[in-house]
Scaffold this active site. Structure first.
Site, PDB file in Angstrom:
ATOM      1  N   CYS A 107       0.831  -1.202   0.000  1.00  0.00           N
ATOM      2  CA  CYS A 107       0.000   0.000   0.000  1.00  0.00           C
ATOM      3  C   CYS A 107       0.871   1.259   0.000  1.00  0.00           C
ATOM      4  O   CYS A 107       1.544   1.536  -0.978  1.00  0.00           O
ATOM      5  CB  CYS A 107      -0.984  -0.050   1.171  1.00  0.00           C
ATOM      6  SG  CYS A 107      -2.386   1.069   0.947  1.00  0.00           S
ATOM      7  N   HIS A 140      -3.640  -5.527   0.841  1.00  0.00           N
ATOM      8  CA  HIS A 140      -3.006  -5.798   2.138  1.00  0.00           C
ATOM      9  C   HIS A 140      -3.019  -7.286   2.493  1.00  0.00           C
ATOM     10  O   HIS A 140      -3.924  -7.723   3.219  1.00  0.00           O
ATOM     11  CB  HIS A 140      -3.763  -5.047   3.234  1.00  0.00           C
ATOM     12  CG  HIS A 140      -3.535  -3.576   3.241  1.00  0.00           C
ATOM     13  ND1 HIS A 140      -2.481  -2.985   3.900  1.00  0.00           N
ATOM     14  CD2 HIS A 140      -4.226  -2.558   2.669  1.00  0.00           C
ATOM     15  CE1 HIS A 140      -2.524  -1.670   3.744  1.00  0.00           C
ATOM     16  NE2 HIS A 140      -3.575  -1.375   2.992  1.00  0.00           N
ATOM     17  N   GLU A 143      -1.335  -8.745   4.687  1.00  0.00           N
ATOM     18  CA  GLU A 143      -1.201  -8.893   6.152  1.00  0.00           C
ATOM     19  C   GLU A 143      -2.546  -8.762   6.855  1.00  0.00           C
ATOM     20  O   GLU A 143      -2.665  -9.068   8.046  1.00  0.00           O
ATOM     21  CB  GLU A 143      -0.172  -7.893   6.691  1.00  0.00           C
ATOM     22  CG  GLU A 143      -0.678  -6.483   6.975  1.00  0.00           C
ATOM     23  CD  GLU A 143      -0.855  -5.608   5.721  1.00  0.00           C
ATOM     24  OE1 GLU A 143      -0.821  -6.139   4.595  1.00  0.00           O
ATOM     25  OE2 GLU A 143      -1.054  -4.379   5.888  1.00  0.00           O
TER      26      GLU A 143
END
Lengths: 80, 224
Positions: B86, B200, B202
């Site tokens: 990002c 994302h 994660e």
């Protein structure tokens, strides 16, 4: 003291979504004469120098290094 | 396996990233941007997401001049693996470590939702646990995710298999949320050691929270 006015805008050919949105808004307000809208930003720098050639070279370097992203943006410098 | 995670003023995904890699068994360290070096035992350096320097001037534009970035460039030049997520992707493009640039989303809206992505090239360490054509479900959350590259640059990305992921529907058909050129969601450098993506991974570590597809992606880095 020299004032440098830097105008940064998206390159021709790179879609300007903000410009497009403003164009639509103007159109809905019946400003029918508008053909195109491009939005940029203006950066005004006060430079401690009396040498315009030197100042221009320095501001150009600033534009290349940080003030503009030359992958997508063009810049124009005016010294006063 | 040591994952070093960069933290600038305004970074806000460093702890999610830390949690994700620790859940996969890695040790982690958060590196403040004023540091002039990164730990010598780093096997992956992550530029985490957020809003470094408040996105002033352009997203990622100011962070590229933080003291730590010189060490990051040296690390990548020596073949070290770098992942930008990002805002981290924006920082890496601004720093010239990845090709292209990220513009304001075409709709001008901030987009925050799960999105499916199609794997374009899995012949790299990041996506080696996936196959070309696989579809993963990963959250996106960005205002400036509209990837731009000129025609010549795009041709090079294609020739070198540098396009990692594209935005798609669940069947893998193009579905472009933000106006990105060729619906591109992530790319890598020519040497395939620097990776960047807007989504994302994660945030996709638990199926109970919507998706655990991020595990397959991030695990690629742990195998090395």
């Amino acid at each position: 003291m020299i004032t440098a006015i830097v105008n940064v805008s998206l390159k021709a050919g790179v879609l300007d979504s903000q410009g497009k949105a403003v164009h639509h808004a103007l159109d809905s307000l019946h400003f029918k004469s508008v053909n195109d809208v491009r939005i940029g930003k203006q950066i005004v720098l006060k430079i401690e120098s009396d040498d315009k050639t030197e100042a221009m070279a320095e501001v150009e370097k600033m534009c290349e290094e940080i003030l503009a992203n030359t992958v997508i943006e063009d810049y124009a410098i005016e010294l006063i | 396996m040591k994952v070093s995670i960069l933290q600038f003023p305004g970074t806000n995904c460093e702890y999610d990233t830390q949690h994700a890699f620790e859940a996969l068994g890695a040790s982690t360290e958060i590196i403040w941007h004023k540091s002039e070096s990164i730990p010598s035992d780093t096997s992956l350096l992550v530029v985490a997401g957020g809003f470094s320097y408040g996105d002033y001037l352009r997203s990622g534009a100011i962070a590229q001049f933080s003291p730590v970035m010189k060490a990051v460039k040296d690390y990548a030049d020596r073949g070290g693996k770098v992942l930008g997520i990002c805002n981290g992707f924006q920082v890496l493009t601004e720093a010239g470590m990845l090709p292209g640039a990220l513009k304001r989303n075409e709709s001008l809206h901030f987009i925050s939702k799960h999105h499916t992505l199609k794997v374009e090239n899995s012949d790299n360490i990041f996506l080696e646990n996936l196959h070309n054509g696989d579809v993963v479900n990963i959250p996106i959350a960005h205002h400036d995710g509209n990837y731009f590259i000129d025609d010549a640059g795009l041709a090079k990305l294609k020739a070198n298999n540098q396009i990692l992921l594209t935005y798609s529907d669940a069947e893998g058909n193009v579905q472009n949320p933000n106006g990105s050129v060729d619906s591109i969601a992530g790319v890598c450098n020519k040497e395939k050691n620097v990776f960047g993506l807007m989504p994302h991974p994660e945030r996709a570590m638990e199926s109970i929270l919507g998706s655990d597809d991020g595990v397959k992606m991030l695990k690629g880095f742990l195998a090395s």
